[in-house]
Design a protein around this motif. Sequence first.
Motif, PDB file in Angstrom:
ATOM      1  N   ASN A 148       0.796  -1.220   0.000  1.00 17.68           N
ATOM      2  CA  ASN A 148       0.000   0.000   0.000  1.00 17.68           C
ATOM      3  C   ASN A 148       0.833   1.277   0.000  1.00 17.68           C
ATOM      4  O   ASN A 148       0.290   2.369   0.008  1.00 17.68           O
ATOM      5  CB  ASN A 148      -0.955   0.007   1.196  1.00 17.68           C
ATOM      6  N   SER A 149       2.165   1.146   0.031  1.00 15.27           N
ATOM      7  CA  SER A 149       3.028   2.321  -0.060  1.00 15.27           C
ATOM      8  C   SER A 149       4.454   1.870  -0.360  1.00 15.27           C
ATOM      9  O   SER A 149       4.721   0.668  -0.501  1.00 15.27           O
ATOM     10  CB  SER A 149       2.957   3.141   1.234  1.00 15.27           C
ATOM     11  N   ASP A 150       5.373   2.827  -0.419  1.00 16.32           N
ATOM     12  CA  ASP A 150       6.695   2.574  -0.987  1.00 16.32           C
ATOM     13  C   ASP A 150       7.631   1.729  -0.126  1.00 16.32           C
ATOM     14  O   ASP A 150       8.718   1.366  -0.581  1.00 16.32           O
ATOM     15  CB  ASP A 150       7.377   3.909  -1.300  1.00 16.32           C
ATOM     16  N   HIS A 151       7.260   1.405   1.084  1.00 17.21           N
ATOM     17  CA  HIS A 151       8.081   0.501   1.883  1.00 17.21           C
ATOM     18  C   HIS A 151       8.042  -0.927   1.337  1.00 17.21           C
ATOM     19  O   HIS A 151       8.981  -1.699   1.527  1.00 17.21           O
ATOM     20  CB  HIS A 151       7.587   0.484   3.334  1.00 17.21           C
ATOM     21  N   TYR A 152       6.953  -1.274   0.666  1.00 22.23           N
ATOM     22  CA  TYR A 152       6.702  -2.669   0.325  1.00 22.23           C
ATOM     23  C   TYR A 152       7.768  -3.293  -0.593  1.00 22.23           C
ATOM     24  O   TYR A 152       8.251  -4.404  -0.304  1.00 22.23           O
ATOM     25  CB  TYR A 152       5.314  -2.817  -0.291  1.00 22.23           C
ATOM     26  N   PRO A 153       8.180  -2.636  -1.690  1.00 17.90           N
ATOM     27  CA  PRO A 153       9.228  -3.249  -2.511  1.00 17.90           C
ATOM     28  C   PRO A 153      10.520  -3.479  -1.736  1.00 17.90           C
ATOM     29  O   PRO A 153      11.234  -4.458  -1.980  1.00 17.90           O
ATOM     30  CB  PRO A 153       9.425  -2.221  -3.640  1.00 17.90           C
ATOM     31  N   PHE A 154      10.826  -2.591  -0.790  1.00 18.84           N
ATOM     32  CA  PHE A 154      12.011  -2.777   0.044  1.00 18.84           C
ATOM     33  C   PHE A 154      11.822  -3.956   0.997  1.00 18.84           C
ATOM     34  O   PHE A 154      12.734  -4.761   1.202  1.00 18.84           O
ATOM     35  CB  PHE A 154      12.312  -1.509   0.836  1.00 18.84           C
ATOM     36  N   ALA A 155      10.641  -4.048   1.575  1.00 25.78           N
ATOM     37  CA  ALA A 155      10.352  -5.159   2.490  1.00 25.78           C
ATOM     38  C   ALA A 155      10.486  -6.496   1.776  1.00 25.78           C
ATOM     39  O   ALA A 155      10.978  -7.482   2.352  1.00 25.78           O
ATOM     40  CB  ALA A 155       8.960  -5.001   3.079  1.00 25.78           C
ATOM     41  N   MET A 156      10.069  -6.548   0.502  1.00 25.62           N
ATOM     42  CA  MET A 156      10.168  -7.791  -0.261  1.00 25.62           C
ATOM     43  C   MET A 156      11.606  -8.162  -0.578  1.00 25.62           C
ATOM     44  O   MET A 156      11.891  -9.312  -0.940  1.00 25.62           O
ATOM     45  CB  MET A 156       9.357  -7.659  -1.560  1.00 25.62           C
ATOM     46  N   GLN A 157      12.510  -7.205  -0.426  1.00 25.54           N
ATOM     47  CA  GLN A 157      13.947  -7.469  -0.613  1.00 25.54           C
ATOM     48  C   GLN A 157      14.667  -7.566   0.736  1.00 25.54           C
ATOM     49  O   GLN A 157      15.880  -7.397   0.807  1.00 25.54           O
ATOM     50  CB  GLN A 157      14.570  -6.382  -1.484  1.00 25.54           C
ATOM     51  N   HIS A 158      13.905  -7.807   1.776  1.00 25.14           N
ATOM     52  CA  HIS A 158      14.446  -8.088   3.118  1.00 25.14           C
ATOM     53  C   HIS A 158      15.142  -6.889   3.756  1.00 25.14           C
ATOM     54  O   HIS A 158      16.050  -7.055   4.565  1.00 25.14           O
ATOM     55  CB  HIS A 158      15.404  -9.287   3.074  1.00 25.14           C
ATOM     56  N   VAL A 159      14.695  -5.695   3.433  1.00 25.35           N
ATOM     57  CA  VAL A 159      15.227  -4.489   4.063  1.00 25.35           C
ATOM     58  C   VAL A 159      14.441  -4.228   5.358  1.00 25.35           C
ATOM     59  O   VAL A 159      13.209  -4.246   5.345  1.00 25.35           O
ATOM     60  CB  VAL A 159      15.102  -3.273   3.124  1.00 25.35           C
ATOM     61  N   PRO A 160      15.114  -3.974   6.469  1.00 24.33           N
ATOM     62  CA  PRO A 160      14.396  -3.600   7.695  1.00 24.33           C
ATOM     63  C   PRO A 160      13.709  -2.250   7.487  1.00 24.33           C
ATOM     64  O   PRO A 160      14.360  -1.257   7.155  1.00 24.33           O
ATOM     65  CB  PRO A 160      15.511  -3.485   8.743  1.00 24.33           C
ATOM     66  N   CYS A 161      12.395  -2.202   7.653  1.00 25.87           N
ATOM     67  CA  CYS A 161      11.703  -0.948   7.389  1.00 25.87           C
ATOM     68  C   CYS A 161      10.411  -0.843   8.179  1.00 25.87           C
ATOM     69  O   CYS A 161       9.853  -1.850   8.632  1.00 25.87           O
ATOM     70  CB  CYS A 161      11.429  -0.775   5.891  1.00 25.87           C
ATOM     71  N   ILE A 162       9.967   0.401   8.315  1.00 22.46           N
ATOM     72  CA  ILE A 162       8.688   0.703   8.945  1.00 22.46           C
ATOM     73  C   ILE A 162       7.947   1.720   8.081  1.00 22.46           C
ATOM     74  O   ILE A 162       8.561   2.603   7.469  1.00 22.46           O
ATOM     75  CB  ILE A 162       8.873   1.233  10.380  1.00 22.46           C
TER      76      ILE A 162
END
Length: 204
Positions: A148-162
């Motif tokens: 639902n926002s721009d964190h998601y592609p990073f999360a799918m690449q195993h980046v720690p994010c909020i």
Amino acid sequence: DYECFNVISKIEGERHDSCYVFTAHYDHLGNLGKKVFYAGANDNASGSACIVTLAAYYAKHRPKYDMYFLALSGEDTNLNGSKWFVKNPIVPLSQIKYLFNIDMIGDNSPVQYCEVSDEGMKAFPLFEKINAEKHYFKALDRGKLAANSDHYPFAMQHVPCIFLENEKGDAFQYYHTIYDNWDHVVTDSYEPVFRLVRDFIEQY
């Protein structure tokens, strides 16, 4: 048919082996014909303004680690800017210590909504600890990770994010309407989000 751009800024820290990343999208729905304009004051001028505020702060207070500020385009057309960056990173994704995606914080809900990647969950108790001590929000409401926002592609690449988004306040009813403008945006959650992120970085 339109070419869009990600706008990237960097503040050099004392160390360069890891970095923090701040993201917000600066696009919105644009025009509907020649007479209707969607200003997007909350979604997402508020998030874009917040990462500018964070950049100004760290420009005056040199951080321990490098910091990247990504003003992303194409979020409202299926996360195009963040997807492109993940495929073409200017820093190895493995070096991202933590990523903060800030979206729609121009509101006044006392409960701060957030989503956290699997890798980001290790540090989530620190967010809760800081919030409990400083009383920035009544609670942090962690929702299920979603695209639902721009964190998601990073999360799918195993980046720690909020992902931080203030929902269900007085401004939320104007989401994706022409009334999401200066007259209806609320700034109550803006400073608490800034302070929560700043305090987290100081302690993490």
